[in-house]
Motif scaffolding. Structure first.
Motif, PDB file in Angstrom:
ATOM      1  N   LEU A  62       0.820  -1.206   0.000  1.00  0.00           N
ATOM      2  CA  LEU A  62       0.000   0.000   0.000  1.00  0.00           C
ATOM      3  C   LEU A  62       0.855   1.258   0.000  1.00  0.00           C
ATOM      4  O   LEU A  62       0.509   2.258  -0.630  1.00  0.00           O
ATOM      5  N   PHE A  97      -6.078   4.518  -4.502  1.00  0.00           N
ATOM      6  CA  PHE A  97      -6.713   3.379  -3.856  1.00  0.00           C
ATOM      7  C   PHE A  97      -6.516   2.126  -4.702  1.00  0.00           C
ATOM      8  O   PHE A  97      -6.519   2.191  -5.927  1.00  0.00           O
ATOM      9  N   ARG A 119      -6.054   2.429   0.698  1.00  0.00           N
ATOM     10  CA  ARG A 119      -4.805   3.170   0.524  1.00  0.00           C
ATOM     11  C   ARG A 119      -4.231   3.486   1.888  1.00  0.00           C
ATOM     12  O   ARG A 119      -4.966   3.584   2.879  1.00  0.00           O
TER      13      ARG A 119
END
Length: 128
Positions: free
Chosen positions: A13, A19, A67
């Motif tokens: 991430l 995202f 995210r």
């Protein structure tokens, strides 16, 4: 779940822009040679979300995407529909409104999410 697997999801991430879905993160980790399973990715994302380390939103299709949080403060997101660019924004007027509406109806301890979708300046310029 082992911390190593959660850390792998956390790192994936951290290097992602915008995202990403659990499937995207899974594919990235597998491409790097990880033996992690998709179920483990989902569990890690849920744990990271519960800990406030990741932001989660639902796409127009209802899919959860994630995210890494860049702030621990309550915030909202402005998200480009084309490229996924995301900007964290404060919304003091929204906070006051949510508190007021809740109070008017006898609610306390309100929480909410607000995501604003649009087209970023770069994508708009590319379409012009």
């Amino acid at each position: 779940m082992t911390t190593a697997r959660r850390d792998a999801v956390r790192r994936a991430l951290a290097v992602s822009e915008g995202f990403r879905s659990a499937q995207d993160i899974y594919a990235l980790l597998r491409a790097e040679g990880s033996k992690i399973g998709l179920t483990t990715v989902y569990r890690a994302l849920q744990a990271l979300s519960d800990a406030g380390e990741v932001d989660v939103l639902r796409t127009d299709e209802g899919e959860a995407v994630y995210r890494a949080c860049t702030t621990g403060d309550h915030h909202h997101h402005l998200v480009c529909r084309s490229c996924g660019k995301t900007v964290e924004v404060a919304g003091p007027a929204v906070e006051r409104w949510a508190d007021q509406v809740g109070a008017e109806h006898g609610f306390t301890d309100m929480t909410h999410t607000l995501e604003i979708f649009g087209t970023c300046a770069d994508c708009a310029a590319a379409k012009a």
